[in-house]
Design an enzyme around this catalytic site. Structure first.
Site, PDB file in Angstrom:
ATOM      1  N   LYS A  85       0.840  -1.213   0.000  1.00  0.00           N
ATOM      2  CA  LYS A  85       0.000   0.000   0.000  1.00  0.00           C
ATOM      3  C   LYS A  85       0.868   1.253   0.000  1.00  0.00           C
ATOM      4  CE  LYS A  85      -3.795  -2.307   2.201  1.00  0.00           C
ATOM      5  NZ  LYS A  85      -5.211  -2.245   2.180  1.00  0.00           N
ATOM      6  N   GLU A 135      -1.681   5.807   9.167  1.00  0.00           N
ATOM      7  CA  GLU A 135      -2.450   6.794   8.419  1.00  0.00           C
ATOM      8  C   GLU A 135      -3.303   7.593   9.388  1.00  0.00           C
ATOM      9  OE1 GLU A 135      -5.052   4.932   5.564  1.00  0.00           O
ATOM     10  OE2 GLU A 135      -3.568   5.131   3.986  1.00  0.00           O
ATOM     11  N   ARG A 138      -6.923  -6.960  -9.429  1.00  0.00           N
ATOM     12  CA  ARG A 138      -7.610  -8.254  -9.606  1.00  0.00           C
ATOM     13  C   ARG A 138      -9.088  -8.009  -9.810  1.00  0.00           C
ATOM     14  NH1 ARG A 138     -10.351  -8.335  -4.686  1.00  0.00           N
ATOM     15  NH2 ARG A 138      -9.245  -7.249  -3.030  1.00  0.00           N
TER      16      ARG A 138
HETATM   17  P1  ADP Z   1     -12.952  -6.746  -2.670  1.00  0.00           P
HETATM   18  O1  ADP Z   1     -11.866  -5.719  -2.647  1.00  0.00           O
HETATM   19  O2  ADP Z   1     -13.086  -7.491  -3.933  1.00  0.00           O
HETATM   20  O3  ADP Z   1     -14.187  -6.221  -2.080  1.00  0.00           O
HETATM   21  P2  ADP Z   1     -12.315  -8.027  -0.239  1.00  0.00           P
HETATM   22  O4  ADP Z   1     -11.426  -6.980   0.311  1.00  0.00           O
HETATM   23  O5  ADP Z   1     -13.648  -8.241   0.359  1.00  0.00           O
HETATM   24  O6  ADP Z   1     -12.413  -7.869  -1.768  1.00  0.00           O
HETATM   25  O7  ADP Z   1     -11.535  -9.404  -0.234  1.00  0.00           O
HETATM   26  C1  ADP Z   1     -12.070 -10.529  -0.867  1.00  0.00           C
HETATM   27  C2  ADP Z   1     -11.387 -11.747  -0.342  1.00  0.00           C
HETATM   28  O8  ADP Z   1     -10.026 -11.721  -0.708  1.00  0.00           O
HETATM   29  C3  ADP Z   1     -11.396 -11.852   1.161  1.00  0.00           C
HETATM   30  O9  ADP Z   1     -11.447 -13.201   1.509  1.00  0.00           O
HETATM   31  C4  ADP Z   1     -10.081 -11.267   1.568  1.00  0.00           C
HETATM   32  O10 ADP Z   1      -9.647 -11.729   2.800  1.00  0.00           O
HETATM   33  C5  ADP Z   1      -9.195 -11.703   0.440  1.00  0.00           C
HETATM   34  N1  ADP Z   1      -8.109 -10.759   0.171  1.00  0.00           N
HETATM   35  C6  ADP Z   1      -8.264  -9.479  -0.201  1.00  0.00           C
HETATM   36  N2  ADP Z   1      -7.081  -8.873  -0.383  1.00  0.00           N
HETATM   37  C7  ADP Z   1      -6.139  -9.807  -0.113  1.00  0.00           C
HETATM   38  C8  ADP Z   1      -4.700  -9.820  -0.101  1.00  0.00           C
HETATM   39  N3  ADP Z   1      -3.986  -8.746  -0.398  1.00  0.00           N
HETATM   40  N4  ADP Z   1      -4.081 -10.968   0.225  1.00  0.00           N
HETATM   41  C9  ADP Z   1      -4.806 -12.079   0.527  1.00  0.00           C
HETATM   42  N5  ADP Z   1      -6.138 -12.125   0.542  1.00  0.00           N
HETATM   43  C10 ADP Z   1      -6.800 -11.020   0.240  1.00  0.00           C
HETATM   44  P1  ADP Z   2      -8.181  -3.498   2.539  1.00  0.00           P
HETATM   45  O1  ADP Z   2      -6.909  -3.763   1.790  1.00  0.00           O
HETATM   46  O2  ADP Z   2      -8.371  -4.379   3.697  1.00  0.00           O
HETATM   47  O3  ADP Z   2      -9.336  -3.428   1.619  1.00  0.00           O
HETATM   48  P2  ADP Z   2      -8.278  -0.592   2.667  1.00  0.00           P
HETATM   49  O4  ADP Z   2      -7.082   0.274   2.851  1.00  0.00           O
HETATM   50  O5  ADP Z   2      -8.865  -0.650   1.311  1.00  0.00           O
HETATM   51  O6  ADP Z   2      -7.945  -2.058   3.182  1.00  0.00           O
HETATM   52  O7  ADP Z   2      -9.379  -0.133   3.706  1.00  0.00           O
HETATM   53  C1  ADP Z   2     -10.550  -0.880   3.941  1.00  0.00           C
HETATM   54  C2  ADP Z   2     -11.561  -0.029   4.687  1.00  0.00           C
HETATM   55  O8  ADP Z   2     -11.020   0.377   5.955  1.00  0.00           O
HETATM   56  C3  ADP Z   2     -11.937   1.281   4.005  1.00  0.00           C
HETATM   57  O9  ADP Z   2     -12.967   1.119   3.065  1.00  0.00           O
HETATM   58  C4  ADP Z   2     -12.358   2.141   5.183  1.00  0.00           C
HETATM   59  O10 ADP Z   2     -13.665   1.858   5.594  1.00  0.00           O
HETATM   60  C5  ADP Z   2     -11.410   1.701   6.275  1.00  0.00           C
HETATM   61  N1  ADP Z   2     -10.216   2.557   6.308  1.00  0.00           N
HETATM   62  C6  ADP Z   2      -8.999   2.276   5.783  1.00  0.00           C
HETATM   63  N2  ADP Z   2      -8.127   3.294   6.002  1.00  0.00           N
HETATM   64  C7  ADP Z   2      -8.814   4.252   6.671  1.00  0.00           C
HETATM   65  C8  ADP Z   2      -8.480   5.548   7.202  1.00  0.00           C
HETATM   66  N3  ADP Z   2      -7.247   6.038   7.081  1.00  0.00           N
HETATM   67  N4  ADP Z   2      -9.454   6.246   7.840  1.00  0.00           N
HETATM   68  C9  ADP Z   2     -10.700   5.738   7.986  1.00  0.00           C
HETATM   69  N5  ADP Z   2     -11.074   4.542   7.509  1.00  0.00           N
HETATM   70  C10 ADP Z   2     -10.157   3.778   6.873  1.00  0.00           C
HETATM   71 MG    MG Z   3      -9.505  -2.124   0.042  1.00  0.00          MG
END
Ligand code: ADP
Ligand code: ADP
Ligand code: MG
Length: 443
Positions: A111, A195, A286
């Protein structure tokens, strides 16, 4: 070959079949009676139930790919979908990876790396430290510099795992340990970054498609603000409540960043939006869980497009050919726990005009406890948001899953939450008090 399981494996098998390709499924021992095994032309067992021995085991999967002489591998989402080592192993064997190539993936393999690219492009990011940290003193230093509340996030996270909010400095050390452990368990990596915590934002994301010849288009946006523990449970396309000018800026930024990293295939650029400000969050290189709602409003089969792009086809769709048609909503039906069992005793599916269901469960199916809790995706499509909500309410009423505790009732309640219905909501909706209304629209 489909290097995944569950509903997404079925989604990919269907797309391959429509395109005239033979499909090979992989499976762990416990999945031998799964539909992705039954519906593929061939299947191969790649190991024991623990994901580390099967769906996360690069060596086992590559051995299967060699044995079956596969032409291409689709990784789905989760598991190895974003794993650089996996993609390099596939490329080394001359097999087509249905996803971005390793040199693109390398640029965004964490990230913080992606955020650094965003900074160079003048794309707004959430204030935070810009390199990954593996040491608590550094965490502390950055947290105080940025100012509480902060988020500690796994630099390799996904699926809402490895994220903790810290409001009170006394909680920092504990939160750091929790994030490191969760991150190690889920992703095998322990580095984190800090963050600023954005209070009550919306989650908005842009669906991108890019071919191997530099053409990149967007398929509009999705709003995924309804989350539990940072994990999406309801998504919509388009988003009815963001300002058009801001939307255009954020879509342009999404295209710019994907062009800069020579992105190919389907991918998503995620943002948080607060008031009139947006912040780049991450790139998901993806197919996403919620791609189906974009398919409903654009009429484009994203998975088929991915496969065609991987085989070297030019992307034929132009941005101007994609009117966004009506409104689509998805509810993710998850198993919440297995306290009352893990076998589906009975399942009744809703249907009718504008209802789409993607699932791998069936009556008599036993849900393995070691994999994702997602059991069914319920999507609806209607001419506008109000009609889509009405349709989703009925679809949820008519969706009956007996035998496994699930979140249907929670989703049904949200479809009747005043704040959701009138559009006054953000990612924290379920942490605050919610007023429920009846089947009307509270007008
Ligand atoms: P989307 O971004 O498609 O909404 P999610 O964040 O809900 O996806 O993740 C979908 C599935 O993939 C979940 O089971 C999550 O734990 C898995 N997943 C998401 N990102 C990663 C990652 N970077 N490495 C391993 N598994 C991941
Ligand atoms: P993931 O890889 O698990 O999808 P993200 O960085 O996309 O992680 O964040 C997933 C969710 O977590 C966001 O949609 C938001 O709801 C919350 N989130 C992440 N970072 C922040 C932030 N800096 N402040 C507030 N909410 C956050
Ligand atoms: Mg995300």
């Amino acid at each position: 070959m489909i290097a995944n399981r569950g509903e997404i494996a079925l989604r990919i098998i269907r797309a391959c079949k429509e395109l005239g390709y033979l499909t090979i499924s992989i499976y762990s021992e416990i999945d031998k009676n799964s539909l992705h095994v039954k519906f593929a032309d061939e299947s191969i067992c790649i190991g024991k139930n623990d994901p580390l021995d099967s769906y996360l085991n690069i060596h086992h999967i590559m051995s299967a790919a060699i044995a079956k002489k596969v032409d291409a591998i689709h990784p789905g989402y989760g598991f190895l979908a974003e794993n650089l080592e996996f993609v390099e192993a596939i490329e080394d064997l001359g097999i087509i990876f249905i996803g971005p190539n390793s040199s693109t993936l390398k640029k965004i393999s964490s990230k913080t790396k992606s955020k650094n690219i965003a900074i160079e492009l003048d794309i707004p990011i959430i204030p935070g430290n810009m390199e990954s940290i593996a040491d608590f003193n550094q965490v502390k230093k950055h947290a105080y510099e940025i100012g509480f509340p902060i988020q500690i996030k796994s630099d390799n996270g996904g699926g809402g795992k490895g994220i903790r909010t810290v409001v009170n400095p006394d909680e920092l050390s504990n939160a750091y340990d929790v994030v490191v452990n969760e991150s190690l368990n889920s992703f095998g990596k322990s580095k984190v970054f800090i963050e600023k915590y954005i209070e009550n934002p919306k989650h908005i994301e842009v669906q991108i498609l890019g071919d191997k010849y530099g053409k990149i288009i967007d398929l509009g946006i999705r709003e995924c603000s309804i989350q539990i523990r940072n994990q999406k449970i309801i998504e919509e396309s388009p988003s009815s409540f963001i300002n058009e000018a801001l939307k255009n800026k954020l879509v342009n930024d999404a295209i710019t960043i994907m062009k800069t990293i020579n992105y190919t295939h389907a991918g998503t650029v995620e943002f948080l939006v607060k008031d009139n400000q947006y912040y780049f969050l991450e790139i998901n290189p993806r197919i996403q869980v919620e791609h189906g709602i974009t398919e409903l409003v654009t009429g484009i089969d994203i998975v088929k497009e991915q496969i065609k792009i991987a085989f070297g086809n030019h992307l034929k769709i132009n941005k101007t050919d994609i009117p966004i048609n009506g409104h689509a909503i998805e509810c993710r039906i998850n198993a919440t726990d297995f306290l009352n069992g893990n076998e589906i005793k009975d399942i009744v599916l809703p249907g009718g005009n504008g209802v789409r269901i993607d699932t791998h469960i069936y009556s008599g199916y036993t849900i393995p406890s070691m994999y994702d809790a997602l059991i069914l995706k319920l999507m609806v499509h209607a001419t506008n948001r109000k009609l889509a909500i009405a349709k989703m309410r009925i679809a949820l009423e008519q969706l009956i899953i007996n035998g496994v505790n699930n979140n249907i009732e929670t989703l049904y309640k949200i479809m009747h939450a005043k704040s959701f219905v009138i559009g006054n909501y953000n990612t924290r909706i379920l942490e605050n008090e919610v007023t429920y209304i009846g089947d009307e629209f509270d007008e």
